[in-house]
Write a protein that holds these residues in place. Structure first.
Motif, mmCIF file in Angstrom:
data_model
loop_
_atom_site.group_PDB
_atom_site.id
_atom_site.type_symbol
_atom_site.label_atom_id
_atom_site.label_comp_id
_atom_site.label_asym_id
_atom_site.label_seq_id
_atom_site.Cartn_x
_atom_site.Cartn_y
_atom_site.Cartn_z
ATOM 1 N N CYS A 4 -89.013 20.774 -39.346
ATOM 2 C CA CYS A 4 -87.673 20.190 -39.505
ATOM 3 C C CYS A 4 -86.708 21.221 -40.114
ATOM 4 O O CYS A 4 -87.144 22.243 -40.665
ATOM 5 N N CYS A 63 -92.249 16.542 -38.433
ATOM 6 C CA CYS A 63 -92.370 17.930 -38.893
ATOM 7 C C CYS A 63 -93.825 18.236 -39.290
ATOM 8 O O CYS A 63 -94.461 17.437 -39.986
ATOM 9 N N TYR A 103 -81.647 14.740 -45.173
ATOM 10 C CA TYR A 103 -83.099 14.815 -45.363
ATOM 11 C C TYR A 103 -83.497 14.213 -46.718
ATOM 12 O O TYR A 103 -84.394 13.369 -46.807
ATOM 13 N N CYS A 157 -87.265 22.050 -43.861
ATOM 14 C CA CYS A 157 -88.417 22.923 -44.138
ATOM 15 C C CYS A 157 -88.117 24.355 -43.693
ATOM 16 O O CYS A 157 -88.551 25.315 -44.341
ATOM 17 N N CYS A 164 -93.814 18.560 -43.404
ATOM 18 C CA CYS A 164 -93.519 17.467 -44.336
ATOM 19 C C CYS A 164 -93.732 16.078 -43.734
ATOM 20 O O CYS A 164 -93.742 15.094 -44.477
HETATM 21 ZN ZN ZN Z 1 -90.157 19.223 -42.742
#
Ligand code: ZN
Ligand code: FES
Ligand code: ZN
Length: 292
Positions: free
Chosen positions: A282, A270, A138, A285, A273
């Motif tokens: 996601c 997501c 990520y 998160c 984000c």
């Molecule tokens: Zn996210």
């Protein structure tokens, strides 16, 4: 009588392919260049080489730095007590010696570290390495996307991909390995930067001997959370199978890539984000939320 290199008759340093020190370097660099050659106009692209400080990452960054590329390095400090600061120092020295631009980000900037995952892994019902892997993927993508990079380069090697394949088979989920190729292309509309995996066909042992024989510095310690990690056990067994049946790793990766089912669902993003996610929020998160 000692074994001689199959090309030049010098002493062998990598017995699996009967190669001397020079021909091992050529063997690895040729495989790297074959992957890099898949990206047309690579010299014009902005490339981010992720370096953990381990042998694969500094070895690969060394090879990449010898090419005429627009590249920078990225180190992610994961907050692992016996590992992170020491490996960061190795990467800083490595970058300085080669005059490479090094970017450093820390997981702690998001309010937690890998140590926090580890202490709560039961609550997450997932092991530390898997959570850590998600955070790395990520943050590499986020940093690269926000800073205008076209491609991220990672140093996963052939043994890594073979063990991902076994993990996929054992869990009946071939999604990851079936999508994994030596190059994945950027998808700007999905906020996804491309990936290049130049060590896709490079065995781990060849990478280790390459780094040692070329005096490329690397951090020798292991992450303290690696013990009991399923992927580590699988990797050891994959290496044993390779000894019994040479070519096993390469064929395994090839076959599992072919057996995956193509993605049929439309990519989502997501809600929090905006980065890609299979569901509304996601994994990064969700981790962040739970550790808050
Ligand atoms: Zn996210
Ligand atoms: Fe991620 Fe060890 S480096 S858990
Ligand atoms: Zn030779």
């Amino acid at each position: 009588m000692s074994i001689k290199c199959r090309f030049c008759r010098k002493a062998v340093i990598y017995p699996e392919q009967r190669l001397c020190v020079d021909h091992l370097s050529k063997f690895i660099e040729k495989r790297v260049d074959k992957v890099l050659g898949k990206v047309l106009g690579l010299e014009e692209k902005k490339i981010l080489v992720t370096v953990s400080g381990g042998k694969d990452s500094t070895g690969l960054a060394h090879i990449m730095a010898l090419r005429d590329l627009n590249m920078e390095l990225l180190y992610l400090n994961l907050g692992i007590p016996t590992y992170s600061d020491a490996s960061q120092k190795v990467v800083e020295d490595f970058a300085k010696a080669r005059k490479l631009k090094l970017n450093i980000i820390t997981l702690n900037d998001y309010g937690f570290t890998v140590k926090d995952f580890h202490e709560k892994q039961e609550e997450f019902r997932s092991n530390t390495c898997s959570l850590c892997g998600s955070a790395k993927r990520y943050l590499f993508n986020k940093f690269a996307f926000e800073n205008g990079f076209d491609f991220i380069v990672t140093a996963h090697n052939l043994d890594d991909f073979a063990s991902f394949a076994v993990m996929g088979i054992s869990s009946g989920d071939l999604r990851y390995i079936s999508k994994t190729a030596s190059v994945s292309w950027p998808k700007k509309e999905q906020k996804t930067v491309g990936r290049i995996r130049p060590y896709f066909h490079v065995p781990e042992k060849a990478s280790l001997i390459y780094s040692l024989s070329n005096n490329i510095p690397f951090f020798e310690g292991d992450c303290e959370y690696v013990g009991g990690n399923k992927q580590g056990d699988i990797k050891t067994r994959v290496a044993e199978l390779e000894r019994v049946a040479p070519g096993f790793r390469q064929h395994l990766v090839k076959f599992t890539r072919k057996s995956g089912t193509p993605e049929t669902t439309a990519p989502k993003s997501c809600d929090s984000c905006g980065y890609p996610s299979a569901i509304d929020s996601c994994r990064f998160c969700r981790i962040k939320e739970r550790l808050r």
